[in-house]
Design an enzyme around this catalytic site. Structure first.
Site, PDB file in Angstrom:
ATOM      1  CD  GLU A 265     -33.835  23.446  66.950  1.00 15.44           C
ATOM      2  OE1 GLU A 265     -34.704  23.005  66.182  1.00 15.44           O
ATOM      3  OE2 GLU A 265     -34.104  24.213  67.908  1.00 15.44           O
ATOM      4  CG  HIS A 268     -37.524  19.767  66.302  1.00 18.14           C
ATOM      5  ND1 HIS A 268     -38.810  19.444  66.641  1.00 18.14           N
ATOM      6  CD2 HIS A 268     -37.132  20.725  67.193  1.00 18.14           C
ATOM      7  CE1 HIS A 268     -39.192  20.182  67.702  1.00 18.14           C
ATOM      8  NE2 HIS A 268     -38.179  20.952  68.054  1.00 18.14           N
ATOM      9  CD  GLU A 294     -40.266  21.373  71.584  1.00 21.51           C
ATOM     10  OE1 GLU A 294     -40.229  21.549  70.352  1.00 21.51           O
ATOM     11  OE2 GLU A 294     -39.460  21.908  72.372  1.00 21.51           O
TER      12      GLU A 294
HETATM   13 ZN    ZN Z   1     -38.230  22.412  69.625  1.00 21.42          ZN
END
Ligand code: ZN
Length: 499
Positions: A265, A268, A294
């Site tokens: 995360e 991201h 991603e």
């Molecule tokens: Zn992801």
């Protein structure tokens, strides 16, 4: 000098994004802190703000401004060209869908996802089947209205991966599958296997949380411009580069789950925090595609977080915080966090077998959408593919075709972006290694910022200037390919498993 029209256009599209980010904030709150009984009113709030955003996106004024800006031309300004091109794309997609259809989909997804929860619980596909049928019919209409050249699926992927084509993805996935299958066999039959039990030792949840924060901060995640909270399903949402919310979940006996979850995360999150703050609310200030998004999470989670140099620095620190691992050699830890085992559940799959789960979904949803696979035949088709590709047959549909939430939300065309992320991550990591020849040395010294900075300059700052396919070309000099990913897997797993 930007024209008056362009200034008005920018102000208008910033309002659209502001409304969307309010919706995202409400959804973040729903997953983290909202009391259970607030759900019904929250649905009203989300519905209201989603309507505001949709009205702004489909407004006649925006259509007029876009037409005028296209007549004016971009004056050679990349940002202007990007913002006009991408808003035209979003505007066209939105106005092609009548309000009636948008509402019908919204109305169909609520009972569909409720039914999916019950169907999964009882492993009763027949319960969910009529909802899947209905959503497919609605999504076929969406694809028809948006338009497509080769197959309806292309119109749907475009929402997540602008410009992507199913046939092109299939070519890359087919090549990947040919190399992945023997690799999985070699790994599972290898004489040496990791000791996975050592991953299940007890680690107090509060200490996990503190350790994860240390790593996210070392990666460069700015906690003055973001948060880390707990939710049942981990996610990351960027309201703007200065307010990025990520979540994880904790299990006392699964330290790796939250640790790698947070690295994922935070990958991201770094992308969101690395977008140009001056371009907030415009396509130039937006991530390129979900596949590229991603790639950032997978790069940090797997290429870095499951690498030996990274743990050379961090394993002694982990042992100091968690004495349960004091007797574990670094080699054993590194081997265990790289366990590869064909399994039933996608979200628990390792980086090697993960792609097989995605290719299965990609093929089945394409066939369903094109009407070549009847909904009633989905469970059998699913199980057959699982047997074929992973050598295991789900004991029930809960652990088979009912495991993912996506279809119950009417989301088709999203799955391939997960595996595209793995492929892009390997391509970017290769380019990063060329630019940072001492990357392994830096990782071994706990220096994560040079890599973060490289990603920021080469990927994050571009926003939506390039389509995903162009971005990978610009950054790596190569088009989308399965090769760097396969080579990365071989280089890592051959010595580990000794085959
Ligand atoms: Zn992801």
């Amino acid at each position: 000098m930007p024209s008056r029209t362009y200034e008005s256009f920018i102000a208008r599209i910033k309002e659209i994004r502001a409304a969307q980010s309010v919706q995202e904030l409400l959804e973040w709150d729903q997953q983290t802190y909202m009391p259970k009984k607030g759900a019904a009113y929250r649905a009203e709030q989300v519905g209201l703000i989603a309507g505001v955003a949709h009205d702004k996106l489909t407004s006649a004024e925006l259509g007029r401004e876009l037409a005028e800006l296209e007549r004016e031309g971009d004056g050679g300004d990349d940002a202007v060209a990007t913002n006009v091109r991408e808003m035209r794309r979003l505007y066209d997609r939105a106005v092609k869908l009548p309000t009636r259809l948008v509402q019908e989909i919204a109305k169909a997804t609520a009972p569909a996802s409720d039914t999916w929860v019950a169907a999964r619980k009882d492993s009763n596909f027949a319960l969910f089947a009529p909802h899947l049928e209905k959503l497919l019919t609605l999504k076929r209409e969406v694809a028809e209205r948006i338009g497509w050249q080769t197959e309806p699926y292309d119109a749907l992927i475009d929402e997540f991966e602008p410009g992507a084509r199913a046939a092109e993805i299939q070519t890359v996935f087919d090549a990947l599958r040919r190399e992945l299958a023997p690799l999985v066999t070699a790994i599972t039959q290898a004489p040496r296997q990791p000791n996975t039990a050592l991953l299940k030792r007890a680690a107090p949840v509060e200490k996990q949380a503190a350790f994860n924060r240390t790593i996210a901060a070392a990666m460069g995640f700015d906690f003055d411009a973001g948060r880390l909270d707990v939710s049942a399903h981990p996610f990351c949402t960027g309201l703007c580069p200065l307010d990025v919310r990520m979540t994880t979940r904790y299990d006392e006996h699964a330290l790796g789950q939250s640790l790698f979850g947070v690295m994922h995360e935070a990958g991201h999150g770094l992308y969101e925090q690395g977008l140009d703050p001056a371009q907030v609310g415009t396509p130039m200030g937006t991530y390129a595609s979900l596949g590229i998004h991603e790639s950032q999470s997978r790069l940090w989670e797997n290429q870095i977080g499951r690498s030996r140099p990274f743990w050379q620095h961090y394993f002694p620190k982990l042992q100091a915080e968690f004495p349960a691992w004091a007797d574990v050699p670094l080699e054993d830890w590194h081997f265990a966090i790289n366990t590869v085992r064909p399994s039933l559940i996608r979200v628990e799959a390792d980086e090697v077998t993960y792609g097989l789960h995605i290719m299965l979904r990609f093929d089945l949803e394409r066939q369903m959408l094109a009407g070549r696979l009847a909904v009633s035949d989905v469970p059998a088709a699913w199980n057959e593919r699982m047997k074929q590709e992973l050598g295991i047959t789900p004991p029930n549909d809960a652990q088979g075709c009912l495991q993912d939430i996506h279809w119950s939300l009417g989301i088709f065309g999203y799955f391939p972006t997960y595996q595209l992320g793995n492929l892009y991550a390997a391509q970017f990591a290769l380019a990063a290694r060329r630019a940072l020849p001492d990357l392994d040395g830096q990782l071994a010294r706990g220096e994560l910022r040079p890599l973060r900075e490289w990603l920021r300059q080469n990927i994050h700052r571009h926003g939506r200037r390039y389509r995903a396919g162009e971005l990978v070309q610009v950054v790596t000099g190569q088009e989308l390919s399965h090769r760097p990913f396969i080579e990365y897997l071989r280089a890592k797993y051959q010595p580990l498993y000794g085959f």
